[in-house]
Motif scaffolding. Structure first.
Motif, PDB file in Angstrom:
ATOM      1  N   CYS A 518       0.802   5.837  -5.679  1.00  8.85           N
ATOM      2  CA  CYS A 518       0.783   6.613  -4.448  1.00  8.85           C
ATOM      3  C   CYS A 518       0.873   5.676  -3.249  1.00  8.85           C
ATOM      4  CB  CYS A 518      -0.468   7.492  -4.345  1.00  8.85           C
ATOM      5  SG  CYS A 518      -2.017   6.565  -4.279  1.00  8.85           S
ATOM      6  N   GLU A 519       1.149   6.242  -2.090  1.00  4.64           N
ATOM      7  CA  GLU A 519       1.164   5.500  -0.837  1.00  4.64           C
ATOM      8  C   GLU A 519      -0.142   5.743  -0.092  1.00  4.64           C
ATOM      9  OE1 GLU A 519       3.772   5.104   3.339  1.00  4.64           O
ATOM     10  OE2 GLU A 519       4.374   6.515   1.759  1.00  4.64           O
ATOM     11  N   TYR A 520      -0.614   4.737   0.643  1.00  3.14           N
ATOM     12  CA  TYR A 520      -1.783   4.921   1.504  1.00  3.14           C
ATOM     13  C   TYR A 520      -1.276   5.418   2.854  1.00  3.14           C
ATOM     14  CZ  TYR A 520      -6.444   4.180   3.415  1.00  3.14           C
ATOM     15  OH  TYR A 520      -7.692   4.371   3.968  1.00  3.14           O
ATOM     16  N   THR A 521      -1.488   6.703   3.124  1.00  2.00           N
ATOM     17  CA  THR A 521      -0.989   7.303   4.354  1.00  2.00           C
ATOM     18  C   THR A 521      -2.133   7.564   5.327  1.00  2.00           C
ATOM     19  OG1 THR A 521      -1.203   9.586   3.587  1.00  2.00           O
ATOM     20  CG2 THR A 521       0.846   8.418   3.040  1.00  2.00           C
ATOM     21  N   TYR A 576      -1.458  -3.801  13.384  1.00  2.00           N
ATOM     22  CA  TYR A 576      -1.668  -2.365  13.266  1.00  2.00           C
ATOM     23  C   TYR A 576      -2.585  -2.063  12.088  1.00  2.00           C
ATOM     24  CZ  TYR A 576       2.401  -2.135  16.336  1.00  2.00           C
ATOM     25  OH  TYR A 576       3.264  -2.305  17.380  1.00  2.00           O
ATOM     26  N   VAL A 577      -3.168  -0.872  12.108  1.00  2.00           N
ATOM     27  CA  VAL A 577      -3.994  -0.387  11.010  1.00  2.00           C
ATOM     28  C   VAL A 577      -3.597   1.055  10.708  1.00  2.00           C
ATOM     29  CG1 VAL A 577      -5.948  -1.861  11.620  1.00  2.00           C
ATOM     30  CG2 VAL A 577      -5.839   0.476  12.511  1.00  2.00           C
ATOM     31  N   ILE A 578      -3.902   1.492   9.494  1.00  2.00           N
ATOM     32  CA  ILE A 578      -3.714   2.892   9.120  1.00  2.00           C
ATOM     33  C   ILE A 578      -5.091   3.532   9.012  1.00  2.00           C
ATOM     34  CG2 ILE A 578      -2.894   4.488   7.351  1.00  2.00           C
ATOM     35  CD1 ILE A 578      -0.780   2.478   6.601  1.00  2.00           C
ATOM     36  N   ASP A 579      -5.313   4.593   9.790  1.00  2.00           N
ATOM     37  CA  ASP A 579      -6.581   5.307   9.794  1.00  2.00           C
ATOM     38  C   ASP A 579      -6.416   6.605   9.013  1.00  2.00           C
ATOM     39  OD1 ASP A 579      -9.044   6.392  10.292  1.00  2.00           O
ATOM     40  OD2 ASP A 579      -8.559   7.052  12.327  1.00  2.00           O
ATOM     41  N   ALA A 580      -7.107   6.711   7.871  1.00  2.00           N
ATOM     42  CA  ALA A 580      -6.997   7.895   7.012  1.00  2.00           C
ATOM     43  C   ALA A 580      -8.206   8.812   7.137  1.00  2.00           C
ATOM     44  CB  ALA A 580      -6.813   7.473   5.565  1.00  2.00           C
ATOM     45  N   SER A 581      -8.990   8.684   8.206  1.00  2.00           N
ATOM     46  CA  SER A 581     -10.182   9.512   8.342  1.00  2.00           C
ATOM     47  C   SER A 581      -9.844  10.964   8.640  1.00  2.00           C
ATOM     48  CB  SER A 581     -11.090   8.951   9.444  1.00  2.00           C
ATOM     49  OG  SER A 581     -10.391   8.901  10.691  1.00  2.00           O
ATOM     50  N   ASN A 585      -3.988  11.087   2.452  1.00  2.00           N
ATOM     51  CA  ASN A 585      -3.596  11.700   1.180  1.00  2.00           C
ATOM     52  C   ASN A 585      -4.579  11.278   0.103  1.00  2.00           C
ATOM     53  OD1 ASN A 585      -2.866   9.031   0.870  1.00  2.00           O
ATOM     54  ND2 ASN A 585      -0.906   9.464  -0.102  1.00  2.00           N
ATOM     55  N   VAL A 586      -4.191  11.383  -1.153  1.00  2.00           N
ATOM     56  CA  VAL A 586      -5.099  11.096  -2.253  1.00  2.00           C
ATOM     57  C   VAL A 586      -5.580   9.652  -2.237  1.00  2.00           C
ATOM     58  CG1 VAL A 586      -3.170  10.575  -3.806  1.00  2.00           C
ATOM     59  CG2 VAL A 586      -5.344  11.276  -4.768  1.00  2.00           C
TER      60      VAL A 586
END
Length: 664
Positions: A518-521, A576-581, A585-586
């Motif tokens: 999976c991708e970390y979105t 940059y950062v990815i914020d998944a809060s 996704n899974v």
């Protein structure tokens, strides 16, 4: 070597189906989700249209089928094994050398003293077992960790070589549907280089656990589980003693075989018409493996039993071999078989006090594929609300009220935050097919060595600093071999509540090493702006260098005649950062482990800005169903500080043998 002897072929009657669809989708509501109520009240387009159970399963032998029963959750009817985690091997008792009779006494003594898996107390007895799968594994010490580490390293290197050989053949033989046995060629390379565990004894193999699964016959030989590449019976000859059987493979390849799990009627080897109708064509003789099993019966020595399963869609070979533990040959007979010829029948019974059968998980997969709505502890059938190609369910058997995850917006793509502009699309390729390893596609040419990163099965051949895939602007179709990660989740994933780590993720399918998971979105944010966030639990720093930390299949592990280059250096730092809060996704539920089975691979396809690559999670090793998926969060100890400049600490509960006990 296309055809193998007894046990090399699985039971052609095994009926393992893929997940049906469409499935019922349940959305978050205030309070506890009542799945049955929600499905019943849902509109027609949202209802469960999966096939209904008919009470009998074609994957089970006739003699083990039970009468029609009232519908119960699948996990209550037939649940996967609750044995130890693959990371926890057994202690080696190889010294001093024992004769055959002493060995079996020692094995029986160890088996009876071994603790059985216990159900963890839960809200109800019908759900109690589910959350203990792969939770808090028993770590038996440093020696066990080393044995297991050796086995994992052998398998990792074997599959790295196998993938490279497969890619070579795809380059030289384009259009060939199947490579000419790269599994055998890779195994020969490992044996020639003496990179295998030559275990020639009876009893358990140090570092292997009951329930371990394999995709190829040669893996069994390399780890010392079964020393024969072709024959279904392997023998061990002690000094000054008669040869006894050390292991057998039961795949239903003989018409007189009978198997109900704990008890097995195993037909001896020889006389089978493999190249015809696979029926018995002549009488069997008391030689080779047949003689070894007879001696095992007389001397009461244990025999390792491996079961073969065919038609498994999630296996790269279509087959799975599961180690089901030690059996004793109670008696044997020579009688007329179904085809009129004389055959040996060995009546084998499983020794007590062992973990549950590894083959149970294969049957369990088939049942879940047919009626996923009957999953025990089910909270939601699809948290993605049909955004993923396959449903991602949520299971909770820990909380009495079946609490579900906190609401968030499910997204399969990275969302750009305010004031951030998505980079422009790269120059598209004009290829109609990008299947050639060394093709003219300039997207493929950007990869290190100018090679296609994947084989035709969609497995990443080796970790790279960056993988360049074809994008939506390219002329090639969505079936292009260079678009693996853009197809979304392909394995049936399950979000489940753990006992002490919050939510986690596991798969209903076998996942082979190199497979995309999976991708970390989430929401893409400037690294400086992310410092002001109150919740930093779901932040993923796009430190490009972390994407180059290959946690499997380093190119240096592959012989020079196969490999072509070593990953180069990449810049440090994270802009940059990815914020998944709030959006994710899974992947936001995947936990950390000090000994992970996933790793991060950076991928570019819709732009070529190296500062914001797509974060893709790939399998670093073969992963059996219902084993928790984990990756290394990449923290170093004493690297996280609070607002006052004091060092923050967080305990690690991954349970790995090499766990540092602290996440940071």
């Amino acid at each position: 070597m296309e055809e193998f002897e007894h046990g090399s072929w699985g039971n052609e009657d095994d009926d393992v189906e893929e997940v049906p669809g469409p499935l019922a989708m349940v959305v978050f509501h205030e309070g506890v989700v009542d799945v049955d109520k929600e499905v019943t009240a849902a509109p027609e387009r949202m209802r469960d249209t999966s096939p209904k159970q008919n009470g009998k399963w074609t994957s089970e032998p006739i003699w083990s089928r039970r009468s029609r029963r009232k519908r119960k959750p699948i996990a209550v009817r037939d649940h996967p094994p609750q044995g130890r985690r693959p990371g926890c091997g057994r202690k080696s008792n190889r010294q001093p050398k024992l004769d055959a009779n002493e060995k079996v006494k020692k094995q029986k003594g160890a088996a009876t003293s071994k603790l059985k898996s216990e159900h963890v107390a839960g809200p109800s007895s019908s759900m109690a077992f589910v959350h203990q799968i792969d939770e808090d594994p028993v770590v038996e010490g440093a020696e066990d960790g080393e044995d297991r580490k050796r086995i994992k390293e052998i398998l990792r290197k074997y599959h790295a070589i196998r993938r490279s050989l497969q890619q070579q053949a795809e380059a030289t033989k384009p259009g060939c549907p199947k490579l000419r046995r790269s599994d055998l060629k890779a195994g020969k390379i490992m044996r020639d280089n003496m990179e295998h565990f030559d275990f020639n004894e009876i009893g358990d193999v140090p570092g292997l656990n009951v329930g371990d699964c394999f995709f190829y016959r040669f893996e069994l030989l390399l780890v010392g589980l079964h020393r024969e590449v072709q024959a279904g019976i392997a023998c061990y000859r002690p000094k000054n003693g008669d040869s006894v059987a050390s292991s057998v493979i039961a795949s239903g390849g003989y018409e007189d075989d009978q198997d109900n799990g704990e008890f097995l009627v195993y037909t001896g080897q020889g006389g089978n018409n493999y190249y015809g109708d696979r029926r018995q064509a002549k009488d069997q003789t008391a030689t080779r493996g047949n003689l070894g099993l007879q001696n095992s019966c007389r001397q009461k020595t244990p025999v390792r039993v491996i079961r073969g399963h065919s038609n498994v869609p999630s296996s790269p070979s279509g087959k799975v071999y599961s180690y089901d533990g030690l059996y004793e040959v109670e008696k044997f007979t020579k009688e007329q078989g179904n085809s009129g010829f004389m055959v040996f029948k060995f009546f084998m019974r499983r020794l007590p006090s062992q973990p549950e059968l590894g083959s149970n998980v294969v049957k369990f997969m088939g049942r879940l594929a047919k009626v996923p709505s009957q999953r025990t502890g089910l909270v939601m059938l699809d948290i993605s609300l049909q955004q993923e190609p396959v449903p991602v369910c949520v299971v909770n058997t820990v909380d009495a009220d079946q609490q579900h995850p906190e609401p968030f917006q499910y997204t399969t793509k990275v969302c750009y935050g305010e004031a951030l502009i998505k980079p422009s699309a790269p120059k598209p390729c004009s290829c109609t097919k990008c299947h050639d390893v060394f093709g003219g596609c300039h997207c493929v040419a950007k990869n290190l060595g100018g090679k296609l990163a994947y084989n035709h099965d969609g497995n990443l051949v080796r970790a790279l600093p960056i993988v360049y895939e074809c994008g939506n602007h390219c002329n090639c179709s969505q079936n292009c071999y260079n678009r693996v990660t853009q197809k979304g989740v392909q394995h049936r994933l399950e979000i489940f509540k753990t006992v002490n780590k919050g939510w986690g993720v596991r798969s209903w399918d076998f996942i082979s090493a190199g497979s995309f998971v999976c991708e970390y979105t989430g929401e893409l944010l400037d690294a400086n702006a992310a410092n002001d966030l109150d919740n930093d639990e779901y932040l993923f720093n796009l430190d490009f260098k972390k994407g180059n930390e290959a946690r499997w299949g380093h190119v240096s592990d592959v012989p020079d005649s196969i490999a072509s280059g070593i990953p180069g250096a990449v810049p440090d730092g994270a802009d940059y950062v990815i914020d998944a809060s709030k959006h994710g996704n899974v992947a936001r539920f995947i936990n950390h482990s000090c000994d992970p089975n996933l790793f991060v691979q950076c991928v570019l396809y819709d732009h070529h800005d190296l500062r914001i690559p797509h974060v893709m999670l790939f399998a670093s090793s073969n992963i059996a169903p219902f084993h928790e998926l984990t990756y290394d969060y990449g923290y170093t100890l004493n690297s996280v500080y609070d607002a006052n400049g004091n060092v923050k600490t967080k305990a690690c509960h991954c349970g790995a043998a090499i766990c540092s006990r602290r996440m940071y």
